[in-house]
Design a protein around this motif. Structure first.
Motif, PDB file in Angstrom:
ATOM      1  N   ASP A 195      77.076   7.148  -0.161  1.00 32.20           N
ATOM      2  CA  ASP A 195      76.749   7.193  -1.601  1.00 32.20           C
ATOM      3  C   ASP A 195      76.256   8.665  -2.265  1.00 32.20           C
ATOM      4  N   ASP A 196      75.652   9.219  -1.337  1.00 31.56           N
ATOM      5  CA  ASP A 196      75.348  10.634  -1.850  1.00 31.56           C
ATOM      6  C   ASP A 196      76.658  11.502  -2.221  1.00 31.56           C
ATOM      7  N   LEU A 197      77.667  11.078  -1.037  1.00 26.53           N
ATOM      8  CA  LEU A 197      78.896  12.058  -1.075  1.00 26.53           C
ATOM      9  C   LEU A 197      79.715  11.427  -2.469  1.00 26.53           C
ATOM     10  N   ARG A 198      79.599  10.275  -2.722  1.00 29.24           N
ATOM     11  CA  ARG A 198      80.289   9.804  -3.842  1.00 29.24           C
ATOM     12  C   ARG A 198      79.877  10.410  -5.162  1.00 29.24           C
ATOM     13  N   ALA A 199      78.425  10.174  -5.323  1.00 33.41           N
ATOM     14  CA  ALA A 199      77.921  10.849  -6.318  1.00 33.41           C
ATOM     15  C   ALA A 199      78.073  12.319  -6.512  1.00 33.41           C
ATOM     16  N   GLU A 200      77.870  13.056  -5.457  1.00 33.01           N
ATOM     17  CA  GLU A 200      78.366  14.354  -5.388  1.00 33.01           C
ATOM     18  C   GLU A 200      79.971  14.782  -5.945  1.00 33.01           C
ATOM     19  N   ARG A 201      80.675  13.904  -5.430  1.00 27.86           N
ATOM     20  CA  ARG A 201      82.170  14.190  -5.716  1.00 27.86           C
ATOM     21  C   ARG A 201      82.161  13.882  -7.141  1.00 27.86           C
ATOM     22  N   ASP A 202      81.516  12.713  -7.765  1.00 28.02           N
ATOM     23  CA  ASP A 202      81.793  12.639  -9.158  1.00 28.02           C
ATOM     24  C   ASP A 202      81.235  13.867 -10.299  1.00 28.02           C
ATOM     25  N   ARG A 203      80.018  14.190  -9.665  1.00 29.54           N
ATOM     26  CA  ARG A 203      79.606  15.328 -10.229  1.00 29.54           C
ATOM     27  C   ARG A 203      80.580  16.498 -10.141  1.00 29.54           C
ATOM     28  N   THR A 204      81.119  16.952  -8.994  1.00 30.00           N
ATOM     29  CA  THR A 204      81.987  18.062  -8.826  1.00 30.00           C
ATOM     30  C   THR A 204      83.081  17.804  -9.852  1.00 30.00           C
ATOM     31  N   ASN A 260      87.206  22.021   4.125  1.00 29.72           N
ATOM     32  CA  ASN A 260      88.972  22.222   4.037  1.00 29.72           C
ATOM     33  C   ASN A 260      89.395  20.714   4.812  1.00 29.72           C
ATOM     34  N   THR A 261      88.717  20.039   5.812  1.00 33.50           N
ATOM     35  CA  THR A 261      89.122  19.143   6.419  1.00 33.50           C
ATOM     36  C   THR A 261      88.519  17.598   6.034  1.00 33.50           C
ATOM     37  N   ASN A 262      88.018  17.520   4.954  1.00 34.51           N
ATOM     38  CA  ASN A 262      87.478  16.028   4.741  1.00 34.51           C
ATOM     39  C   ASN A 262      86.345  15.693   5.618  1.00 34.51           C
ATOM     40  N   GLU A 263      85.762  16.231   6.523  1.00 26.61           N
ATOM     41  CA  GLU A 263      84.859  15.911   7.236  1.00 26.61           C
ATOM     42  C   GLU A 263      83.655  15.386   6.715  1.00 26.61           C
ATOM     43  N   ASN A 264      82.897  14.482   7.192  1.00 26.96           N
ATOM     44  CA  ASN A 264      81.501  14.083   6.719  1.00 26.96           C
ATOM     45  C   ASN A 264      80.593  15.307   6.889  1.00 26.96           C
ATOM     46  N   PRO A 265      79.896  16.212   5.836  1.00 25.18           N
ATOM     47  CA  PRO A 265      78.972  17.177   6.049  1.00 25.18           C
ATOM     48  C   PRO A 265      77.756  16.908   7.021  1.00 25.18           C
ATOM     49  N   TYR A 266      77.398  15.629   6.962  1.00 29.17           N
ATOM     50  CA  TYR A 266      76.262  14.983   7.764  1.00 29.17           C
ATOM     51  C   TYR A 266      76.531  14.414   9.169  1.00 29.17           C
ATOM     52  N   GLY A 267      76.132  15.253  10.408  1.00 34.07           N
ATOM     53  CA  GLY A 267      76.255  14.731  11.263  1.00 34.07           C
ATOM     54  C   GLY A 267      75.273  13.475  11.741  1.00 34.07           C
ATOM     55  N   PRO A 268      75.604  12.626  12.982  1.00 33.88           N
ATOM     56  CA  PRO A 268      74.735  11.863  13.525  1.00 33.88           C
ATOM     57  C   PRO A 268      73.440  12.263  13.474  1.00 33.88           C
ATOM     58  N   SER A 269      72.152  11.413  13.386  1.00 34.75           N
ATOM     59  CA  SER A 269      71.082  11.628  13.608  1.00 34.75           C
ATOM     60  C   SER A 269      70.623  11.798  14.973  1.00 34.75           C
ATOM     61  N   PRO A 318      75.089  19.117  -0.912  1.00 31.97           N
ATOM     62  CA  PRO A 318      74.620  19.643  -2.220  1.00 31.97           C
ATOM     63  C   PRO A 318      74.671  21.293  -2.357  1.00 31.97           C
ATOM     64  N   GLU A 319      74.108  21.889  -1.171  1.00 32.70           N
ATOM     65  CA  GLU A 319      73.876  23.310  -0.946  1.00 32.70           C
ATOM     66  C   GLU A 319      75.334  23.782  -0.845  1.00 32.70           C
ATOM     67  N   GLU A 320      76.307  23.143  -0.143  1.00 33.62           N
ATOM     68  CA  GLU A 320      77.607  23.743   0.134  1.00 33.62           C
ATOM     69  C   GLU A 320      78.306  23.721  -1.261  1.00 33.62           C
ATOM     70  N   MET A 321      78.062  22.462  -1.954  1.00 34.06           N
ATOM     71  CA  MET A 321      78.933  22.535  -3.307  1.00 34.06           C
ATOM     72  C   MET A 321      78.554  23.613  -4.222  1.00 34.06           C
TER      73      MET A 321
END
Ligand code: PLP
Length: 382
Positions: free
Chosen positions: A290-299, A31-40, A356-359
């Protein structure tokens, strides 16, 4: 007395904020457009070490001009300008603050104010009218077309008629995901430079790093327009929303003007250290973009395949609809543990792009909601 003796126009207002729902109730938070991947772990350790070192100097005020951070941010932005336009962003063109929200507020403190106007085009970021209100700047709102693009002739006419001191335009736009073409940015800058004393055009690129291939950044236009301001943030693509670091690139005279209104030492030594350490890890932090962009296009495609209406998106979220009762749909998704955002024009919902799991969880919940109770206007038309 009236208690508390609040400014009259603020009485009875609710503070801004997306509903925060516990992880127990909504394990899938989109809901708040955060990046789902945290820092390593390595990046987190580097940030911690930088903050530890900063901690030994906390008896002193921080570098008020945050010179080192501005240098690092300028180098980062130059990646978007040097390969395409052959110029580097200079550190004197960069200014940082506690999130790009503070940047916008500082811009309106310096360039808005009583008797001046700020203008945007709806639907757009819901915070802008609040910054205008807080700085006693008049707020004027034009409108986007049905496909959420700007009609350039109408937009120019409105700017010339209203003569705003500040034009605020997100590109990609929140909540629709729509990017502005460079012609639009150039035209608005020229229009806002054509009256006295002129206006700034602020292109809010909070989601700039997510734009699709071939969509240029407004940064490329900086040499051509003195009144152009491009804002960015580390909150979204950089996965650093919790650190609160936003920044702008503009003519050095604009950065200088902001120094008049900023609070002394507004950017803590801890914030500066954390942001600098994170910038050293830019490739890693941005690696998932790039992963998020691809996931967006797929969504987008998947939602369209269900017959839903979906706005084209250059951001890390997707606006989709339309629902006869969007609040009911939002609640039914929440009952299934998926939190999306009820925002944008009536009937639409916005989903941030997660893992991908969340989507998959989002789409499974949506399937249940749509089949159990076909609420979409499209679905109810044979
Ligand atoms: C998320 C967002 C921001 C970023 O705000 P920060 O204060 O930098 O976290 C700015 N503008 C828009 C349109 C946004 O959606």
């Amino acid at each position: 007395m009236v208690f508390p003796p609040l400014r009259e126009e603020l009485r009875g207002l609710a503070p801004y904020g997306a509903p925060q729902v516990s992880l127990e109730r909504a394990p899938v938070q989109l809901n708040t457009n955060e990046n789902p991947y945290g820092p390593s772990a390595a990046c987190a350790a580097d940030i911690a070490e930088a903050v530890r070192r900063a901690a030994t100097t906390l008896n002193r005020y921080p570098d008020r001009e945050h010179v080192e951070l501005r240098e690092a941010l300028a180098a980062y932005l130059s990646r978007d300008t040097e390969p395409t336009r052959g110029f580097r962003v200079d550190p004197a063109q960069v200014w940082a603050a506690n999130g790009s929200n503070e940047i916008m507020l500082q811009l309106l403190q310096a360039f808005g104010g009583p008797g001046r106007r700020a203008l945007s085009f709806a639907p757009t970021y819901s915070m802008y009218p609040e910054y205008a209100r807080d700085t006693v700047t008049d707020w004027v709102q034009g409108h986007r077309e049905d496909d959420f693009t700007l009609d350039l002739d109408r937009a120019r006419a409105l700017v010339l008629e209203q003569q705003p001191s500040v034009v605020l335009l997100p590109s990609p736009n929140n909540p629709t995901g729509t990017a502005l073409p460079p012609e639009a940015v150039g035209m608005l800058c020229e229009a806002a430079a054509s009256y006295e004393p002129g206006g700034l055009v602020v292109i809010d690129e909070a989601y700039g790093e997510f734009r699709r291939a071939g969509t240029p950044s407004a940064l490329e236009l900086l040499p051509e327009h003195r009144n152009l301001v491009v804002t960015r943030t580390m909150s979204k693509a950089f996965a650093l929303a919790g650190a609160r670091l936003g920044y702008l690139a503009a003519d050095p005279a604009i950065c200088d003007a902001i120094r008049i209104v900023r609070l002394p030492y507004h950017l803590s030594a801890v914030t500066q250290a954390a942001a600098l350490a994170a910038l050293r890890h830019a490739p890693e932090l941005l690696g998932k973009v790039d992963d998020l962009r691809a996931e967006r296009d797929r969504t987008v495609e998947s939602l369209r395949a269900r017959g839903l209406t979906v706005a084209d998106s250059d951001a890390n979220f997707v606006l989709f609809g339309t629902f006869a009762d969007r609040h009911a749909t939002w609640e039914q998704l929440l009952e299934r543990g998926v939190l999306v955002r009820e925002t944008g024009p009536e009937g639409w919902l916005r989903v941030s792009i997660g893992t991908p799991e969340e989507m998959m969880a989002f789409e499974a919940a949506l399937t249940e909601v749509l089949t159990q109770d076909p609420l979409t206007e499209e679905a109810s038309t044979p």
